[in-house]
Scaffold this active site. Sequence first.
Site, PDB file in Angstrom:
ATOM      1  N   THR A  76       0.815  -1.218   0.000  1.00  0.00           N
ATOM      2  CA  THR A  76       0.000   0.000   0.000  1.00  0.00           C
ATOM      3  C   THR A  76       0.854   1.276   0.000  1.00  0.00           C
ATOM      4  OG1 THR A  76      -0.204  -0.185   2.392  1.00  0.00           O
ATOM      5  CG2 THR A  76      -2.013  -1.068   1.074  1.00  0.00           C
ATOM      6  N   TYR A 197       0.923   9.009   7.211  1.00  0.00           N
ATOM      7  CA  TYR A 197       0.255   7.689   7.340  1.00  0.00           C
ATOM      8  C   TYR A 197       0.916   6.616   6.480  1.00  0.00           C
ATOM      9  CZ  TYR A 197      -3.290   8.752   3.552  1.00  0.00           C
ATOM     10  OH  TYR A 197      -3.956   9.062   2.412  1.00  0.00           O
ATOM     11  N   GLU A 198       0.472   5.394   6.739  1.00  0.00           N
ATOM     12  CA  GLU A 198       1.124   4.205   6.166  1.00  0.00           C
ATOM     13  C   GLU A 198       2.579   4.118   6.671  1.00  0.00           C
ATOM     14  OE1 GLU A 198      -1.584   3.465   4.893  1.00  0.00           O
ATOM     15  OE2 GLU A 198      -1.342   1.653   3.694  1.00  0.00           O
ATOM     16  N   GLY A 199       2.789   4.673   7.872  1.00  0.00           N
ATOM     17  CA  GLY A 199       4.126   4.749   8.470  1.00  0.00           C
ATOM     18  C   GLY A 199       4.739   6.097   8.168  1.00  0.00           C
TER      19      GLY A 199
END
Length: 214
Positions: A76, A197-199
């Site tokens: 993702t 986001y997503e890290g």
Amino acid sequence: MLFAVTDPDAGSRGISAFVVEAGDEGLGFGAPERKMGLRGSPTCEVTLDDVRVPADRLLGKEGQGLRIALGTLDRTRAVVAGQAVGIAQGALDAAVTYTKERRQFGQPVAQFQGVQFMLADMETGVRASRLLAYAAAEAAEAGVPDLSLAGAAAKCFASDTAMRVTTDAVQLLGGAGYTRDLPVERMMRDAKITQIYEGTNQIQRVVIARALTR
Ligand SMILES: Cc1cc2nc3c(=O)[nH]c(=O)nc-3n(C[C@H](O)[C@H](O)[C@H](O)COP(=O)(O)OP(=O)(O)OC[C@H]3O[C@@H](n4cnc5c(N)ncnc54)[C@H](O)[C@@H]3O)c2cc1C
């Protein structure tokens, strides 16, 4: 998709992944968060109160949750890179259009070299980000061993670029860029989330450095 501790003594192998559906009893949602940007996509806290799901809603096997989460993120992150490229391209297009139309000191501001060099750096950054995003998407489809590295590098570079390009676009539109009458201030606010986001991008750099030094 929910990750829950199913064995508190097993550390990272004590997490399992489940599908929880919107209508499940005990599942609740908080009020929408009041966010800086990304307002087109609502974000809420999820609450769980004795939610029970049947065994066939377990994803993979018990204890594989962290592995599933990390494997999902590897894929993702290419999508977030794509999101960042889209936001940056939108801001660049708006900046090019505006600076060619806006006249100061008898000429379009796009004719000033100080403006042109900013546009050139923006274009270069967007092009490089797009190629990294495509490379990460290709790696995700092929399932190559350096998939984590490709996803992290694309997400990190493209989101940092989107933040810089959207900030520069606001600058190039001058005072008008700072108002809500034109779209670039929204793009600048939306770009920020792609670094988080997503890290966060610190975590992406941890992933990249680990892949290089393990
Ligand atoms: C709009 C929005 C939508 C979201 N959607 C989802 C979603 O759908 N699903 C989901 O699961 N989550 C979602 N999140 C959560 C998001 O993924 C996390 O906020 C993000 O990963 C950062 O985690 P954190 O907020 O706990 O930051 P923290 O971990 O508290 O980090 C705080 C700061 O410390 C730094 N830091 C932390 N650890 C390290 C380290 N090891 N080395 C260096 N620096 C470090 C971080 O980079 C950051 O700068 C969403 C968040 C937002 C804002």
